[in-house]
Design a protein around this motif. Structure first.
Motif, mmCIF file in Angstrom:
data_model
loop_
_atom_site.group_PDB
_atom_site.id
_atom_site.type_symbol
_atom_site.label_atom_id
_atom_site.label_comp_id
_atom_site.label_asym_id
_atom_site.label_seq_id
_atom_site.Cartn_x
_atom_site.Cartn_y
_atom_site.Cartn_z
ATOM 1 N N ASN A 391 0.817 -1.215 0.000
ATOM 2 C CA ASN A 391 0.000 0.000 0.000
ATOM 3 C C ASN A 391 0.848 1.260 0.000
ATOM 4 O O ASN A 391 0.577 2.209 -0.737
ATOM 5 C CB ASN A 391 -0.933 -0.006 1.210
ATOM 6 C CG ASN A 391 -2.297 -0.562 0.892
ATOM 7 O OD1 ASN A 391 -3.178 0.150 0.429
ATOM 8 N ND2 ASN A 391 -2.462 -1.864 1.088
ATOM 9 N N VAL A 392 1.888 1.299 0.821
ATOM 10 C CA VAL A 392 2.754 2.481 0.868
ATOM 11 C C VAL A 392 3.458 2.675 -0.470
ATOM 12 O O VAL A 392 3.521 3.791 -1.005
ATOM 13 C CB VAL A 392 3.783 2.352 2.011
ATOM 14 C CG1 VAL A 392 4.789 3.493 1.955
ATOM 15 C CG2 VAL A 392 3.086 2.339 3.356
ATOM 16 N N VAL A 393 3.977 1.592 -1.029
ATOM 17 C CA VAL A 393 4.683 1.684 -2.308
ATOM 18 C C VAL A 393 3.741 2.150 -3.406
ATOM 19 O O VAL A 393 4.092 2.985 -4.250
ATOM 20 C CB VAL A 393 5.311 0.319 -2.665
ATOM 21 C CG1 VAL A 393 5.855 0.328 -4.094
ATOM 22 C CG2 VAL A 393 6.420 -0.019 -1.689
ATOM 23 N N ARG A 394 2.515 1.635 -3.419
ATOM 24 C CA ARG A 394 1.546 2.041 -4.432
ATOM 25 C C ARG A 394 1.184 3.508 -4.281
ATOM 26 O O ARG A 394 1.037 4.225 -5.275
ATOM 27 C CB ARG A 394 0.294 1.173 -4.318
ATOM 28 C CG ARG A 394 -0.714 1.396 -5.437
ATOM 29 C CD ARG A 394 -1.858 0.419 -5.320
ATOM 30 N NE ARG A 394 -2.591 0.606 -4.085
ATOM 31 C CZ ARG A 394 -3.253 -0.346 -3.449
ATOM 32 N NH1 ARG A 394 -3.239 -1.570 -3.903
ATOM 33 N NH2 ARG A 394 -3.918 -0.082 -2.345
ATOM 34 N N LYS A 395 1.070 3.995 -3.030
ATOM 35 C CA LYS A 395 0.761 5.405 -2.804
ATOM 36 C C LYS A 395 1.866 6.298 -3.353
ATOM 37 O O LYS A 395 1.616 7.418 -3.804
ATOM 38 C CB LYS A 395 0.580 5.675 -1.315
ATOM 39 C CG LYS A 395 -0.703 5.122 -0.720
ATOM 40 C CD LYS A 395 -1.908 5.901 -1.213
ATOM 41 C CE LYS A 395 -3.166 5.447 -0.511
ATOM 42 N NZ LYS A 395 -4.363 6.155 -1.019
ATOM 43 N N LEU A 396 3.089 5.814 -3.315
ATOM 44 C CA LEU A 396 4.225 6.585 -3.809
ATOM 45 C C LEU A 396 4.405 6.442 -5.317
ATOM 46 O O LEU A 396 5.326 7.031 -5.881
ATOM 47 C CB LEU A 396 5.509 6.141 -3.095
ATOM 48 C CG LEU A 396 5.593 6.471 -1.597
ATOM 49 C CD1 LEU A 396 6.830 5.834 -0.984
ATOM 50 C CD2 LEU A 396 5.607 7.974 -1.386
ATOM 51 N N GLY A 397 3.537 5.667 -5.953
ATOM 52 C CA GLY A 397 3.639 5.492 -7.399
ATOM 53 C C GLY A 397 4.659 4.460 -7.814
ATOM 54 O O GLY A 397 5.088 4.439 -8.979
ATOM 55 N N GLY A 398 5.073 3.604 -6.885
ATOM 56 C CA GLY A 398 6.063 2.586 -7.197
ATOM 57 C C GLY A 398 5.443 1.221 -7.423
ATOM 58 O O GLY A 398 4.220 1.073 -7.502
ATOM 59 N N THR A 399 6.299 0.227 -7.511
ATOM 60 C CA THR A 399 5.847 -1.150 -7.722
ATOM 61 C C THR A 399 6.563 -2.072 -6.740
ATOM 62 O O THR A 399 7.687 -1.782 -6.298
ATOM 63 C CB THR A 399 6.141 -1.631 -9.153
ATOM 64 O OG1 THR A 399 7.560 -1.568 -9.404
ATOM 65 C CG2 THR A 399 5.413 -0.767 -10.177
ATOM 66 N N VAL A 400 5.921 -3.164 -6.401
ATOM 67 C CA VAL A 400 6.521 -4.190 -5.557
ATOM 68 C C VAL A 400 6.211 -5.543 -6.173
ATOM 69 O O VAL A 400 5.069 -5.818 -6.536
ATOM 70 C CB VAL A 400 6.000 -4.099 -4.096
ATOM 71 C CG1 VAL A 400 4.473 -4.142 -4.050
ATOM 72 C CG2 VAL A 400 6.579 -5.219 -3.244
ATOM 73 N N GLU A 401 7.241 -6.370 -6.317
ATOM 74 C CA GLU A 401 7.085 -7.688 -6.914
ATOM 75 C C GLU A 401 7.712 -8.732 -5.989
ATOM 76 O O GLU A 401 8.727 -8.460 -5.333
ATOM 77 C CB GLU A 401 7.748 -7.749 -8.289
ATOM 78 C CG GLU A 401 7.143 -6.798 -9.316
ATOM 79 C CD GLU A 401 7.874 -6.860 -10.641
ATOM 80 O OE1 GLU A 401 8.897 -7.573 -10.706
ATOM 81 O OE2 GLU A 401 7.433 -6.193 -11.596
ATOM 82 N N ALA A 402 7.103 -9.894 -5.942
ATOM 83 C CA ALA A 402 7.602 -10.985 -5.113
ATOM 84 C C ALA A 402 7.799 -12.223 -5.968
ATOM 85 O O ALA A 402 7.087 -12.441 -6.949
ATOM 86 C CB ALA A 402 6.624 -11.277 -3.973
ATOM 87 N N GLY A 403 8.757 -13.014 -5.601
ATOM 88 C CA GLY A 403 9.010 -14.244 -6.336
ATOM 89 C C GLY A 403 9.949 -15.134 -5.551
ATOM 90 O O GLY A 403 10.352 -14.815 -4.419
ATOM 91 N N ASN A 404 10.298 -16.254 -6.127
ATOM 92 C CA ASN A 404 11.212 -17.210 -5.515
ATOM 93 C C ASN A 404 12.485 -17.312 -6.348
ATOM 94 O O ASN A 404 12.419 -17.381 -7.576
ATOM 95 C CB ASN A 404 10.561 -18.584 -5.393
ATOM 96 C CG ASN A 404 9.380 -18.575 -4.427
ATOM 97 O OD1 ASN A 404 9.437 -17.922 -3.387
ATOM 98 N ND2 ASN A 404 8.319 -19.298 -4.763
ATOM 99 N N ALA A 405 13.628 -17.268 -5.668
ATOM 100 C CA ALA A 405 14.906 -17.354 -6.362
ATOM 101 C C ALA A 405 15.120 -18.772 -6.901
ATOM 102 O O ALA A 405 14.642 -19.742 -6.297
ATOM 103 C CB ALA A 405 16.038 -16.963 -5.422
ATOM 104 N N PRO A 406 15.835 -18.925 -8.019
ATOM 105 C CA PRO A 406 16.075 -20.270 -8.577
ATOM 106 C C PRO A 406 16.769 -21.205 -7.597
ATOM 107 O O PRO A 406 16.487 -22.396 -7.550
ATOM 108 C CB PRO A 406 16.971 -19.974 -9.798
ATOM 109 C CG PRO A 406 16.654 -18.558 -10.172
ATOM 110 C CD PRO A 406 16.361 -17.864 -8.890
ATOM 111 N N GLY A 407 17.674 -20.673 -6.775
ATOM 112 C CA GLY A 407 18.375 -21.523 -5.826
ATOM 113 C C GLY A 407 17.669 -21.697 -4.504
ATOM 114 O O GLY A 407 18.207 -22.324 -3.590
#
Length: 425
Positions: A391-407
């Protein structure tokens, strides 16, 4: 994005659609004129008809420039474009037989476009304009000179013209309606996203009110405990017993931490200090946030790499610091022995990447990442940390992404526009 912005975006998309259809219409008219004049040997006033097409091309070029401009596009502008199309069609029909020309039915295409793209009032005006043009073309037109053709041949040419008109109209309608359906789906998705965000923001407001109220309520008992602990320090039992004195010091440190957390909640709500903002730099803000968290949590291993260069002045607040600490807290809970935070500059954005070597995100969590209470942790309140981050990142006009590293392990990537942080390149 509010309702007005969505309407303006729809007008912009409608203008782009009209531009595309107008180019198709120009090409279609050129082909039709060539077929009728060269293959069917029907003499046409080419100079006048090509002049109308040239005017239509110039109008479309002006429409392209208007579409590329950043100014909002109003509904009357779309109406003006459709009226220009009606006028151009009326002139072409005037030069080629008037209402007896089989292509007169293309007026219906203009009516359909108006009914879909305009409100009822403007669509009614457009429909009236096409009806008036049809009536006028019954009496005022330049007759076609069709030499040496018997009645059956003329009827055959008329039928062929109707067929060409049908193909052109059907093709344009197919393209137009397919695009409109796509635009409607995009519009529905935007509205659904707006509703989801409204619900989430209401949830954040309610949580903020609850947290602020709880902080107020906790202030008095924490102050009382602080006074009691200070009194205990003077008791003989704690003076003589080193272990008891050490435990008392630990209790005092933890109490001070609780008081700091409560103060932070009040500060972030604007009750303790103005707007709760501090002038700093990107590197200074990150260094301070990480070091404060490291001192409080003492993680087994934290790899910190601050590669943001050149440094910039920004304005930070508690909410921004909580974004960083929430990510580190989440990584520490998931990791067994090591987490990392790296920061870098990506043109006009600050990039932050937090990694851990835990089991990674569950696919169900990734699918609903950023929504409240989405977590595999079986305890009350789980999932709120990443929800607040999103929510904070979206309010600032940014993006947040989540994922899993290959290792193995989870990776969360933030992108924050520097302008939203008060940075001046």
């Amino acid at each position: 994005m509010n309702g007005v912005t969505i309407t303006q975006a729809a007008n912009r998309e409608n203008l782009r659609l009209l531009i595309m259809l107008r180019w198709i219409a120009v090409v279609g008219q050129l082909v039709t004129i060539g077929v009728v004049h060269q293959l069917m040997h029907v003499p046409l006033p080419l100079e006048g008809m090509l002049l109308v097409l040239a005017a239509l091309v110039l109008w479309n070029l002006a429409s392209v420039a208007r579409w590329k401009a950043q100014r909002p596009i109003a509904g009357p502008e779309v109406f003006a474009g459709l009226m220009m199309d009606v006028l151009a069609l009326s002139l072409q029909l005037y030069l080629s037989g008037g209402a007896s020309n089989p292509f007169v039915s293309i007026f219906l295409l203009q009516v359909i476009l108006g009914a879909v793209l305009l409100n009822v009032r403007w669509a009614g005006v457009l429909t009236a304009a096409t009806a008036i043009a049809f009536i006028v073309l019954n009496f005022v037109y330049r007759p076609l000179d069709v030499p040496n053709l018997h009645e059956g041949r003329i009827f055959s040419l008329h039928t062929m013209g109707m067929f060409l008109c049908f193909v052109l109209t059907a093709g344009l309608l197919l393209i137009f309606l397919a695009r409109i359906a796509s635009n409607q789906r995009d519009h529905d998705l935007k509205l659904a996203e707006l509703k989801r965000r409204a619900v989430e923001e209401d949830h954040v407001v309610r949580m903020g009110l609850l947290a602020t109220g709880a902080a107020h309520e906790l202030g008095t008992p924490l102050a009382t405990l602080s006074v009691i602990l200070n009194d205990w320090k003077r008791l003989d039992v704690f003076r003589k017993d080193a272990d008891a004195r050490e435990e008392l010091q630990t209790m005092g440190a933890q109490l001070e931490r609780c008081k700091a957390i409560v103060s932070g909640i009040l500060q972030s709500s604007g009750e303790l200090r103005g707007e709760g903002t501090v002038k700093t730099t990107v590197r200074g803000f990150l260094d301070q946030a990480v070091e404060e968290w490291r001192g409080l949590r003492s993680p087994p291993r934290l790899d910190y790499d601050n590669a943001f260069t050149p440094d910039l002045d920004i304005v930070s607040d508690v909410a921004l610091k909580q974004v960083v600490t929430n990510l580190l807290e989440n990584a520490l809970e998931a990791s067994t022995d090591r987490i990392s935070l790296s920061a870098a500059r990506h043109e006009d954005q600050l990039g932050i990447v937090v990694r851990d070597n835990g089991p990674g995100f569950d696919p169900a969590v990734l699918e609903r990442f950023g929504q409240p209470y989405v977590s595999t942790k079986a305890r009350p309140g789980s999932g709120l940390g990443l929800f607040l981050v999103a929510n904070v990142v979206r309010k600032l006009g940014g993006t947040v992404e989540a994922g899993n590293a290959p290792g193995g392990g989870a990776v969360v990537t933030l992108r924050l526009p520097l302008a939203a942080l008060g940075a001046k390149p």
